[in-house]
Scaffold this active site. Structure first.
Site, PDB file in Angstrom:
ATOM      1  N   ARG A 270       0.931  -1.035   0.015  1.00  0.00           N
ATOM      2  CA  ARG A 270       0.175  -0.108  -0.068  1.00  0.00           C
ATOM      3  C   ARG A 270       1.032   1.490   0.039  1.00  0.00           C
ATOM      4  O   ARG A 270       1.161   1.925  -0.956  1.00  0.00           O
ATOM      5  CB  ARG A 270      -1.551  -0.360   1.628  1.00  0.00           C
ATOM      6  CG  ARG A 270      -1.973   1.166   1.403  1.00  0.00           C
ATOM      7  CD  ARG A 270      -1.815   2.373   1.659  1.00  0.00           C
ATOM      8  NE  ARG A 270      -1.200   2.314   3.106  1.00  0.00           N
ATOM      9  CZ  ARG A 270      -0.611   3.792   3.544  1.00  0.00           C
ATOM     10  NH1 ARG A 270      -0.427   4.519   2.322  1.00  0.00           N
ATOM     11  NH2 ARG A 270      -0.021   3.588   4.807  1.00  0.00           N
ATOM     12  N   ASP A 271       1.277   1.653   1.387  1.00  0.00           N
ATOM     13  CA  ASP A 271       2.749   2.951   1.288  1.00  0.00           C
ATOM     14  C   ASP A 271       3.308   2.695   0.313  1.00  0.00           C
ATOM     15  O   ASP A 271       3.896   3.596  -0.675  1.00  0.00           O
ATOM     16  CB  ASP A 271       3.089   2.572   2.302  1.00  0.00           C
ATOM     17  CG  ASP A 271       3.281   4.331   2.843  1.00  0.00           C
ATOM     18  OD1 ASP A 271       3.731   4.921   2.110  1.00  0.00           O
ATOM     19  OD2 ASP A 271       3.229   4.468   4.291  1.00  0.00           O
TER      20      ASP A 271
ATOM     21  N   HIS B 142       5.172   4.099  13.215  1.00  0.00           N
ATOM     22  CA  HIS B 142       4.791   3.952  11.179  1.00  0.00           C
ATOM     23  C   HIS B 142       6.071   4.992  10.607  1.00  0.00           C
ATOM     24  O   HIS B 142       5.754   6.569  10.796  1.00  0.00           O
ATOM     25  CB  HIS B 142       3.610   4.707  11.284  1.00  0.00           C
ATOM     26  CG  HIS B 142       3.416   4.506   9.457  1.00  0.00           C
ATOM     27  ND1 HIS B 142       2.652   3.380   8.748  1.00  0.00           N
ATOM     28  CD2 HIS B 142       3.773   5.594   8.414  1.00  0.00           C
ATOM     29  CE1 HIS B 142       2.740   3.663   7.292  1.00  0.00           C
ATOM     30  NE2 HIS B 142       3.740   4.834   7.305  1.00  0.00           N
TER      31      HIS B 142
ATOM     32  N   HIS C  99       9.104   6.729   8.781  1.00  0.00           N
ATOM     33  CA  HIS C  99       9.417   7.305   7.201  1.00  0.00           C
ATOM     34  C   HIS C  99      11.047   6.785   7.534  1.00  0.00           C
ATOM     35  O   HIS C  99      11.506   7.472   8.587  1.00  0.00           O
ATOM     36  CB  HIS C  99       9.238   8.247   5.962  1.00  0.00           C
ATOM     37  CG  HIS C  99       7.787   7.046   5.628  1.00  0.00           C
ATOM     38  ND1 HIS C  99       7.402   6.970   4.628  1.00  0.00           N
ATOM     39  CD2 HIS C  99       6.275   7.785   5.841  1.00  0.00           C
ATOM     40  CE1 HIS C  99       5.863   6.501   4.011  1.00  0.00           C
ATOM     41  NE2 HIS C  99       5.432   6.773   5.339  1.00  0.00           N
TER      42      HIS C  99
ATOM     43  N   CYS D 169       4.386   9.530   0.768  1.00  0.00           N
ATOM     44  CA  CYS D 169       3.192   9.835  -0.070  1.00  0.00           C
ATOM     45  C   CYS D 169       3.180  10.753  -0.541  1.00  0.00           C
ATOM     46  O   CYS D 169       4.273  11.828  -1.011  1.00  0.00           O
ATOM     47  CB  CYS D 169       2.895  10.313   1.292  1.00  0.00           C
ATOM     48  SG  CYS D 169       1.261  10.778   1.740  1.00  0.00           S
TER      49      CYS D 169
HETATM   50  P1  HMG Z   1     -12.565  14.759  -2.920  1.00  0.00           P
HETATM   51  O1  HMG Z   1     -12.312  14.909  -4.583  1.00  0.00           O
HETATM   52  O2  HMG Z   1     -12.527  15.488  -1.609  1.00  0.00           O
HETATM   53  O3  HMG Z   1     -14.023  14.047  -3.110  1.00  0.00           O
HETATM   54  O4  HMG Z   1     -11.870  13.784  -2.638  1.00  0.00           O
HETATM   55  P2  HMG Z   1     -15.255  14.310  -2.894  1.00  0.00           P
HETATM   56  O5  HMG Z   1     -16.009  12.740  -2.577  1.00  0.00           O
HETATM   57  O6  HMG Z   1     -15.804  15.660  -3.805  1.00  0.00           O
HETATM   58  O7  HMG Z   1     -15.415  13.202  -4.440  1.00  0.00           O
HETATM   59  C1  HMG Z   1     -14.321  13.561  -5.987  1.00  0.00           C
HETATM   60  C2  HMG Z   1     -14.540  12.181  -7.018  1.00  0.00           C
HETATM   61  O8  HMG Z   1     -13.977  11.201  -6.062  1.00  0.00           O
HETATM   62  C3  HMG Z   1     -16.365  11.885  -6.982  1.00  0.00           C
HETATM   63  O9  HMG Z   1     -16.010  10.731  -8.524  1.00  0.00           O
HETATM   64  C4  HMG Z   1     -15.657  10.591  -6.090  1.00  0.00           C
HETATM   65  O10 HMG Z   1     -17.039   9.808  -6.306  1.00  0.00           O
HETATM   66  C5  HMG Z   1     -14.313  10.125  -6.038  1.00  0.00           C
HETATM   67  P3  HMG Z   1     -16.793  11.648 -10.188  1.00  0.00           P
HETATM   68  O11 HMG Z   1     -18.311  12.225  -9.616  1.00  0.00           O
HETATM   69  O12 HMG Z   1     -15.914  13.509  -9.690  1.00  0.00           O
HETATM   70  O13 HMG Z   1     -16.334  11.144 -10.699  1.00  0.00           O
HETATM   71  N1  HMG Z   1     -14.692   9.379  -5.365  1.00  0.00           N
HETATM   72  C6  HMG Z   1     -13.905   8.532  -5.002  1.00  0.00           C
HETATM   73  N2  HMG Z   1     -13.571   6.910  -5.839  1.00  0.00           N
HETATM   74  C7  HMG Z   1     -13.809   6.383  -5.291  1.00  0.00           C
HETATM   75  N3  HMG Z   1     -12.577   6.023  -4.322  1.00  0.00           N
HETATM   76  C8  HMG Z   1     -13.466   6.431  -3.085  1.00  0.00           C
HETATM   77  C9  HMG Z   1     -13.676   7.817  -3.490  1.00  0.00           C
HETATM   78  N4  HMG Z   1     -14.011   8.886  -2.914  1.00  0.00           N
HETATM   79  C10 HMG Z   1     -14.369  10.064  -3.848  1.00  0.00           C
HETATM   80  N5  HMG Z   1     -13.457   5.923  -1.467  1.00  0.00           N
HETATM   81  C11 HMG Z   1     -10.810  11.733  -0.591  1.00  0.00           C
HETATM   82  C12 HMG Z   1     -11.361  13.378  -1.525  1.00  0.00           C
HETATM   83  C13 HMG Z   1     -10.380  11.226   0.544  1.00  0.00           C
HETATM   84  C14 HMG Z   1     -11.363  10.716  -1.691  1.00  0.00           C
HETATM   85  C15 HMG Z   1      -9.349  11.896  -1.759  1.00  0.00           C
HETATM   86  O14 HMG Z   1      -9.181  13.445  -1.572  1.00  0.00           O
HETATM   87  C16 HMG Z   1      -8.638  10.987  -1.937  1.00  0.00           C
HETATM   88  O15 HMG Z   1      -8.940   9.868  -2.531  1.00  0.00           O
HETATM   89  N6  HMG Z   1      -7.643  11.188  -1.007  1.00  0.00           N
HETATM   90  C17 HMG Z   1      -6.322   9.837  -1.186  1.00  0.00           C
HETATM   91  C18 HMG Z   1      -5.576  10.449  -0.190  1.00  0.00           C
HETATM   92  C19 HMG Z   1      -4.141   8.780  -0.343  1.00  0.00           C
HETATM   93  O16 HMG Z   1      -4.737   7.902  -0.225  1.00  0.00           O
HETATM   94  N7  HMG Z   1      -3.092   9.583   0.748  1.00  0.00           N
HETATM   95  C20 HMG Z   1      -1.650   8.452   1.156  1.00  0.00           C
HETATM   96  C21 HMG Z   1      -2.493   7.592   1.981  1.00  0.00           C
HETATM   97  S1  HMG Z   1      -2.287   8.379   3.410  1.00  0.00           S
HETATM   98  C22 HMG Z   1      -0.241   8.230   3.852  1.00  0.00           C
HETATM   99  O17 HMG Z   1       0.373   7.777   3.162  1.00  0.00           O
HETATM  100  C23 HMG Z   1       0.456   8.342   4.866  1.00  0.00           C
HETATM  101  C24 HMG Z   1       0.393   7.279   6.040  1.00  0.00           C
HETATM  102  O18 HMG Z   1       1.471   6.263   5.556  1.00  0.00           O
HETATM  103  C25 HMG Z   1       0.755   7.275   7.400  1.00  0.00           C
HETATM  104  C26 HMG Z   1       2.418   8.484   7.500  1.00  0.00           C
HETATM  105  O19 HMG Z   1       3.163   7.779   6.598  1.00  0.00           O
HETATM  106  O20 HMG Z   1       2.133   9.617   8.445  1.00  0.00           O
HETATM  107  C27 HMG Z   1      -0.768   6.503   6.105  1.00  0.00           C
HETATM  108 MG    MG Z   2       3.368   5.716   5.435  1.00  0.00          MG
END
Ligand code: HMG
Ligand code: MG
Length: 302
Positions: free
Chosen positions: A14-15, A211, A213, A244
């Protein structure tokens, strides 16, 4: 005092892959997870149900889960696979795909939360209330992440009190475990320890994971101080994959091989076979055509 056993939560699929420019296909993602379980890892993140516009690498996580569910390998059947779900839409897709566990993710920094999930910390917690209500109805375990626990790429230093506050909120909401993310790997051990000291005022030690990095090469040092305090859950990624997409300069997670090597040397049990792990690290690096970020992996296979 140090724990006798440590649970590794493998986040490489995933990450590790969420930022990978080559967009690995489903077969590669599944084979990676299969190989990792074969080396003895029991807790793994398999992908995310996030917006495909934001993180295209994680599309088809439903297919990854389906392949794992169909696997005949005993190690795969005995392992637990978790997926990230930022909102209700993500949770519904995860439930549809019969995920065994989900993770919600917020941060201790407002700017990072905006950049990562397009809402404020407060709004993210409201979204999570809705997720939690549905998850609890079907007894689906929910893990909680707090990102940017020491430093934020947009705001700089983060107050330990803020981390404790968000972590407490997630824990009280029903997350069974809180993973504390040094998203940009900038923390040094005394800062990391000060952050943990604030968090353990609010949350039992057994419910915490770290967690780290490894951007600045501090991950093992920060993990060491966490273990010394009694924390026994560590997130890591095979071959040090990862980063990320919404945290500029964030390189990979600490390499699982490096953590397991350190723990073995400290006589702390993980149940993981280091040789098999190193071979998997080498295999995925060749597949992705990238260099191995695990020092132990490179040394053992040299
Ligand atoms: P948004 O654009 O504000 O969402 O994104 P929305 O609700 O306004 O929807 C916009 C569009 O996205 C719509 O589609 C929705 O259907 C679609 P459209 O009508 O334009 O065709 N949509 C989705 N599609 C699939 N699955 C969903 C979903 N939700 C909405 N769940 C949102 C908000 C949260 C979805 C967006 O910002 C997002 O997906 N962010 C992803 C962030 C991410 O994955 N980051 C990496 C992981 S976190 C990380 O790495 C840190 C961690 O490792 C810990 C650390 O290291 O600190 C965990
Ligand atoms: Mg991470």
């Amino acid at each position: 005092s140090f724990p006798r056993q440590v649970q590794i939560i493998e986040v490489g699929a995933r990450d590790g892959l969420q930022n990978e420019p080559s967009h690995p296909d489903v077969a590669t993602r599944v084979e990676l997870l299969e190989r990792l379980t074969k080396s003895g890892i029991k807790h793994l993140e398999a992908g995310s149900f996030v917006s495909p516009k934001w993180v295209p690498q994680m599309t088809k996580t439903d297919e990854v889960l389906a392949a794992l569910q169909a696997s005949q390998q005993a190690d795969v059947q005995q392992a637990t696979f978790s997926v990230l779900t930022p909102n209700l839409k993500g949770l519904e897709a995860a439930v549809q795909a019969q995920a065994q566990e989900v993770a919600i993710f917020s941060a201790a920094s407002e700017s990072f939360t905006q950049k990562n999930i397009n809402c404020s910390i407060q709004e993210s917690l409201q979204r999570f209330d809705a997720i939690m209500a549905q998850a609890q109805q079907i007894n689906l375990p929910v893990r909680g992440y707090v990102s940017t626990v020491v430093a934020c790429p947009y705001e700089g230093k983060i107050q330990p009190q803020k981390v404790a506050e968000v972590a407490k909120h997630l824990y009280e909401m029903g997350c069974y475990e809180i993973s504390l993310g040094d998203t940009i790997g900038a923390a040094t051990p005394f800062e990391f320890k000060a952050m943990l000291e604030a968090v353990i005022q609010e949350i039992p030690m057994e419910a915490l994971a770290v967690h780290c990095h490894d951007t600045y090469g501090q991950a093992l040092a920060n993990i060491y101080v966490s273990l010394e305090m009694g924390i026994n859950k560590v997130d890591s990624a095979i071959a040090g994959l990862g980063g990320c997409p919404y945290a500029k300069g964030a390189s990979g997670n600490v390499a699982t091989e490096d953590v397991v090597y350190m723990l073995q040397g400290m006589n702390i049990e993980t149940g993981i076979g280091l040789q098999a792990l190193c071979e998997t690290g080498q295999w995925i690096c060749q597949k992705l055509n990238r260099s191995n970020q695990s020092k132990v992996g490179k040394a053992m296979l040299a």
